[in-house]
Design a protein around this motif. Structure first.
Motif, PDB file in Angstrom:
ATOM      1  N   MET A 260      -3.669  14.412  -2.776  1.00 49.48           N
ATOM      2  CA  MET A 260      -3.172  13.097  -2.366  1.00 49.48           C
ATOM      3  C   MET A 260      -3.968  11.992  -3.046  1.00 49.48           C
ATOM      4  O   MET A 260      -5.106  12.184  -3.480  1.00 49.48           O
ATOM      5  CB  MET A 260      -3.232  12.943  -0.849  1.00 49.48           C
ATOM      6  CG  MET A 260      -4.620  13.058  -0.253  1.00 49.48           C
ATOM      7  SD  MET A 260      -4.595  12.940   1.563  1.00 49.48           S
ATOM      8  CE  MET A 260      -3.768  14.469   2.004  1.00 49.48           C
ATOM      9  N   ALA A 261      -3.323  10.831  -3.125  1.00 51.74           N
ATOM     10  CA  ALA A 261      -3.963   9.636  -3.661  1.00 51.74           C
ATOM     11  C   ALA A 261      -3.461   8.438  -2.866  1.00 51.74           C
ATOM     12  O   ALA A 261      -2.330   8.436  -2.363  1.00 51.74           O
ATOM     13  CB  ALA A 261      -3.672   9.466  -5.152  1.00 51.74           C
ATOM     14  N   SER A 262      -4.300   7.429  -2.774  1.00 44.51           N
ATOM     15  CA  SER A 262      -3.986   6.263  -1.952  1.00 44.51           C
ATOM     16  C   SER A 262      -4.147   4.979  -2.746  1.00 44.51           C
ATOM     17  O   SER A 262      -5.111   4.814  -3.493  1.00 44.51           O
ATOM     18  CB  SER A 262      -4.907   6.221  -0.722  1.00 44.51           C
ATOM     19  OG  SER A 262      -4.806   4.983  -0.048  1.00 44.51           O
TER      20      SER A 262
ATOM     21  N   THR B 107       0.849  -1.178   0.000  1.00 45.14           N
ATOM     22  CA  THR B 107       0.000   0.000   0.000  1.00 45.14           C
ATOM     23  C   THR B 107       0.891   1.236   0.000  1.00 45.14           C
ATOM     24  O   THR B 107       2.047   1.183   0.408  1.00 45.14           O
ATOM     25  CB  THR B 107      -0.932   0.033   1.225  1.00 45.14           C
ATOM     26  OG1 THR B 107      -0.140   0.170   2.418  1.00 45.14           O
ATOM     27  CG2 THR B 107      -1.758  -1.246   1.306  1.00 45.14           C
ATOM     28  N   CYS B 108       0.342   2.360  -0.461  1.00 51.17           N
ATOM     29  CA  CYS B 108       1.124   3.588  -0.516  1.00 51.17           C
ATOM     30  C   CYS B 108       0.181   4.779  -0.524  1.00 51.17           C
ATOM     31  O   CYS B 108      -0.873   4.752  -1.162  1.00 51.17           O
ATOM     32  CB  CYS B 108       2.027   3.616  -1.759  1.00 51.17           C
ATOM     33  SG  CYS B 108       3.102   5.068  -1.876  1.00 51.17           S
ATOM     34  N   LEU B 109       0.580   5.811   0.189  1.00 54.12           N
ATOM     35  CA  LEU B 109      -0.122   7.099   0.163  1.00 54.12           C
ATOM     36  C   LEU B 109       0.877   8.153  -0.286  1.00 54.12           C
ATOM     37  O   LEU B 109       1.970   8.266   0.275  1.00 54.12           O
ATOM     38  CB  LEU B 109      -0.670   7.447   1.543  1.00 54.12           C
ATOM     39  CG  LEU B 109      -1.328   8.822   1.678  1.00 54.12           C
ATOM     40  CD1 LEU B 109      -2.657   8.851   0.934  1.00 54.12           C
ATOM     41  CD2 LEU B 109      -1.544   9.188   3.143  1.00 54.12           C
TER      42      LEU B 109
ATOM     43  N   GLU C 264      -7.638   7.663  -7.684  1.00 60.29           N
ATOM     44  CA  GLU C 264      -8.296   8.968  -7.663  1.00 60.29           C
ATOM     45  C   GLU C 264      -7.563   9.912  -6.726  1.00 60.29           C
ATOM     46  O   GLU C 264      -7.117   9.512  -5.643  1.00 60.29           O
ATOM     47  CB  GLU C 264      -9.752   8.827  -7.205  1.00 60.29           C
ATOM     48  CG  GLU C 264     -10.632   8.010  -8.147  1.00 60.29           C
ATOM     49  CD  GLU C 264     -12.073   7.977  -7.688  1.00 60.29           C
ATOM     50  OE1 GLU C 264     -12.467   8.903  -6.918  1.00 60.29           O
ATOM     51  OE2 GLU C 264     -12.806   7.052  -8.061  1.00 60.29           O
ATOM     52  N   ALA C 265      -7.458  11.164  -7.154  1.00 60.23           N
ATOM     53  CA  ALA C 265      -6.822  12.190  -6.335  1.00 60.23           C
ATOM     54  C   ALA C 265      -7.868  12.956  -5.539  1.00 60.23           C
ATOM     55  O   ALA C 265      -9.006  13.140  -5.989  1.00 60.23           O
ATOM     56  CB  ALA C 265      -6.015  13.154  -7.204  1.00 60.23           C
TER      57      ALA C 265
ATOM     58  N   SER D 141     -10.618   8.525  -1.620  1.00 58.48           N
ATOM     59  CA  SER D 141     -11.254   7.389  -2.290  1.00 58.48           C
ATOM     60  C   SER D 141     -10.125   6.430  -2.646  1.00 58.48           C
ATOM     61  O   SER D 141      -9.588   6.461  -3.759  1.00 58.48           O
ATOM     62  CB  SER D 141     -11.996   7.846  -3.552  1.00 58.48           C
ATOM     63  OG  SER D 141     -13.046   8.731  -3.236  1.00 58.48           O
ATOM     64  N   PRO D 142      -9.721   5.588  -1.700  1.00 56.15           N
ATOM     65  CA  PRO D 142      -8.526   4.765  -1.930  1.00 56.15           C
ATOM     66  C   PRO D 142      -8.730   3.749  -3.037  1.00 56.15           C
ATOM     67  O   PRO D 142      -9.792   3.128  -3.154  1.00 56.15           O
ATOM     68  CB  PRO D 142      -8.298   4.077  -0.576  1.00 56.15           C
ATOM     69  CG  PRO D 142      -9.643   4.083   0.074  1.00 56.15           C
ATOM     70  CD  PRO D 142     -10.331   5.320  -0.395  1.00 56.15           C
ATOM     71  N   GLY D 143      -7.715   3.614  -3.873  1.00 59.02           N
ATOM     72  CA  GLY D 143      -7.722   2.569  -4.880  1.00 59.02           C
ATOM     73  C   GLY D 143      -7.255   1.257  -4.275  1.00 59.02           C
ATOM     74  O   GLY D 143      -7.008   1.166  -3.072  1.00 59.02           O
TER      75      GLY D 143
END
Length: 350
Positions: free
Chosen positions: A106-108, A91-93, A142-143, A129-131
């Motif tokens: 930001m995007a997740s 996982t990554c943010l 999504e950003a 809205s985490p992918g």
């Protein structure tokens, strides 16, 4: 050894990227994969990609590593690093904060949302809205845009901090919010507050790694930026040089007048010649001086060495020689070409 990591990466135009990630599993494999992902994020951040685009490239990398692992014989691998058929999910943010606009984008990729401590002391969670986690593939990221007041504190973390084996994730997030308030992150230096936030972690080995990154937002004052919208007409170049010199004089940065005038002239000329208009010229004064020119074209500039017989073709070469660093980045409206110079010793901001 585990696969949690964080990073803080300076970007162009006074912006900064905040990164936190978590590779599944423990041991040498997780640590090696973490190193590859961290290096990849650094390289992709240097391209000034949008958060959702960066995660898409990172997702491709994890899929490629998984495919390599399946094709390798047991014990084989790059540089002697074993590539077992274990988990490669991660996982990554990735967040980018702009102190000029006070916006954080930001995007997740399957990562929990950061906590935001507002200047009034309230704690909220970024509405991401985490992918899917990295390595799943096939789904877009999504950003999310956040407007952050100066003095807010962002808390980025890995799930080991909220999944303690004694409750659900919601309970862990509520517990983290309470600890952020008790640690008085708004009033105290973050390096001191962080110890109180993790003080109740057991002293021995944990079930999962824990990473915590705290960042306090600042803003670039309005009087430290100057923006002009120029028509796509070569006659405006002389006026742009005059505007730059006047602004530097107001900032007591006359020492940078000659170089900045030349940089602005070359960038504006290139934008008008190859991209059309309108053209936006902006100066940003922080601990460095940034001169940037934005235009509606998606074509990136390419520096080349002009032949001795050619009269033109030396613009970007001159910009590169006069700048501490320079580059370009895509924007939603086109692109921005920027140049960064150090401030004179003893001058404003130094």
């Amino acid at each position: 050894m585990g696969g949690d990591w964080f990073d803080v990466i300076p970007l162009s135009s006074a912006r900064v990227a905040l990164v936190v990630g978590d590779v599944a599993g423990h041991g040498l494999y997780a640590t090696a994969m973490m190193g590859r992902l961290r290096s990849a994020v650094r390289a992709l951040a240097d391209l000034d990609l949008a958060p959702e685009e960066l995660l898409a490239h990172l997702d491709d990398l994890v899929l490629q590593v998984a495919a390599e692992a399946e094709s390798e014989e047991p014990g084989d691998g790059d540089a002697g690093i074993p590539l077992p058929g274990g988990p490669v999910g991660a996982t990554c943010l990735y967040a980018v904060y702009d102190p000029v606009t006070r916006q954080c984008v930001m995007a997740s990729a399957g990562h929990p949302p950061p906590a935001v401590v507002a200047p009034d002391g309230t704690v909220d969670w970024a509405g991401l809205s985490p992918g899917p986690p990295l390595g799943v593939g096939g789904w877009p990221f999504e950003a999310t845009d956040l407007d952050l007041a100066p003095g807010s504190v962002l808390a980025l973390y890995t799930d080991g901090l909220i999944e303690r084996g004694d409750g659900d994730i919601d309970e862990g997030m509520r517990n983290l919010a309470d600890r952020l308030m008790r640690a008085e992150v708004l009033e105290r230096p973050l390096r001191h507050a962080r110890h109180d936030i993790v003080a109740d972690l057991p002293p021995g080995r944990l079930r999962d790694d824990v990473t915590l990154l705290l960042a306090r937002t600042r803003e670039v004052p309005a009087d430290s930026t100057a923006t002009w919208l120029l028509d796509a007409d070569p006659v405006v170049v002389a006026g742009a040089r005059h505007l730059v010199l006047e602004q530097l004089s107001r900032w007591d940065l006359d020492e940078l007048g000659f170089t900045t005038e030349l940089i602005a002239s070359e960038l504006v000329t290139n934008a008008i010649r190859y991209a059309g208009g309108p053209v936006r010229l902006r100066l940003i004064r922080t601990d460095t001086l940034t001169c940037e020119v934005s235009d509606p074209s998606n074509t990136q500039p390419r520096m080349r060495r002009a032949r001795a017989s050619e009269e033109g073709g030396r613009g970007l070469y001159l910009v590169a020689q006069l700048s501490r660093r320079w580059g370009s980045r895509y924007t939603r409206e086109g692109k921005t070409v920027w140049s960064e110079q150090l401030l004179p010793l003893g001058g404003p901001g130094r």
